[in-house]
Design a protein around this motif. Sequence first.
Motif, mmCIF file in Angstrom:
data_model
loop_
_atom_site.group_PDB
_atom_site.id
_atom_site.type_symbol
_atom_site.label_atom_id
_atom_site.label_comp_id
_atom_site.label_asym_id
_atom_site.label_seq_id
_atom_site.Cartn_x
_atom_site.Cartn_y
_atom_site.Cartn_z
ATOM 1 N N GLU A 8 -2.247 -4.128 -1.710
ATOM 2 C CA GLU A 8 -3.446 -4.721 -2.301
ATOM 3 C C GLU A 8 -3.072 -5.612 -3.487
ATOM 4 N N LYS A 9 -4.039 -6.438 -3.889
ATOM 5 C CA LYS A 9 -3.782 -7.345 -5.015
ATOM 6 C C LYS A 9 -3.694 -6.603 -6.342
ATOM 7 N N GLU A 10 -4.330 -5.439 -6.421
ATOM 8 C CA GLU A 10 -4.290 -4.643 -7.640
ATOM 9 C C GLU A 10 -4.062 -3.181 -7.303
ATOM 10 N N ASN A 13 -7.312 -0.020 -5.987
ATOM 11 C CA ASN A 13 -8.214 -1.072 -5.529
ATOM 12 C C ASN A 13 -9.682 -0.661 -5.518
ATOM 13 N N GLN A 20 -7.999 -0.619 -13.300
ATOM 14 C CA GLN A 20 -6.846 -1.203 -12.616
ATOM 15 C C GLN A 20 -5.886 -1.828 -13.623
ATOM 16 N N THR A 36 2.429 -5.834 -6.702
ATOM 17 C CA THR A 36 1.225 -5.794 -5.878
ATOM 18 C C THR A 36 1.202 -7.009 -4.959
ATOM 19 N N GLY A 37 0.363 -6.947 -3.936
ATOM 20 C CA GLY A 37 0.298 -8.033 -2.970
ATOM 21 C C GLY A 37 1.547 -8.136 -2.123
ATOM 22 N N ARG A 39 4.106 -6.142 0.904
ATOM 23 C CA ARG A 39 4.121 -5.125 1.958
ATOM 24 C C ARG A 39 5.555 -4.884 2.413
ATOM 25 N N LYS A 82 -11.315 -4.954 8.778
ATOM 26 C CA LYS A 82 -11.587 -4.802 7.349
ATOM 27 C C LYS A 82 -11.565 -3.334 6.914
ATOM 28 N N ARG A 84 -9.829 -0.896 8.525
ATOM 29 C CA ARG A 84 -8.507 -0.343 8.759
ATOM 30 C C ARG A 84 -8.507 1.043 9.382
#
Length: 213
Positions: A8-10, A13, A20, A36-37, A39, A82, A84
């Motif tokens: 995730e971006k943060e 999340n 955060q 972050t961001g 994988r 979305k 998952r």
Amino acid sequence: KIYVVAGEKELLNAFNPKLQKRAREVLTREGVVVRTGSRVSAVDAQGVVLVDGSRIDSPHVIWVAGVKANVPDADITLVGEKTRGRIAVDRNLKVLGQENIYALGDVATFENEGLPMHAQMAVQAAQTVADNIIADLRGRKTKPFVYKPIGDLVSLGQWQAAGYFFNTFWMGPVAWFVWRTVYLFKFPSWPKRIKIAVDWTLDIFYPRDITRA
């Protein structure tokens, strides 16, 4: 050195943005490298490889996988990308397309509106599901689930936590004490609570024991 790699971006999340930010600040201050961001594409005996081709060498890798519903019934399909791998439920928490199956907690979500994967959400949903099962058995109308958040708390290590409750942000030792108090009273029996409280009190005065028998 400790690395935290999150897709995730943060971090955190599902929590408030201020929490955060606080989590990142505390971890960074303690020397943790937060990425972050990112994988992971591969894990081997020497470390991990990220999707951008970079590598982090380490003999110790802890994989914290996401949650995906284990669905043995072929008639139950998982919802879109979305969410998952979570099961789509209607507003009454009944599985879409099913007559007598409910889903709640981390594996369930509304089809077009995600439900937060929080313990307090699961506890509230459990009460709604229990009431709706009784209503089904007695031929009464079931009721929709309405999530009412009561606040967020996250532990960030000893004497460090962050929280948002009573419409106020709490940081540091005070938030940590509140987090521990809430956590303690989630246990169902008083003997268990007392044992944990004693262990926590001793931990304040003695360093962590890392000896091995």
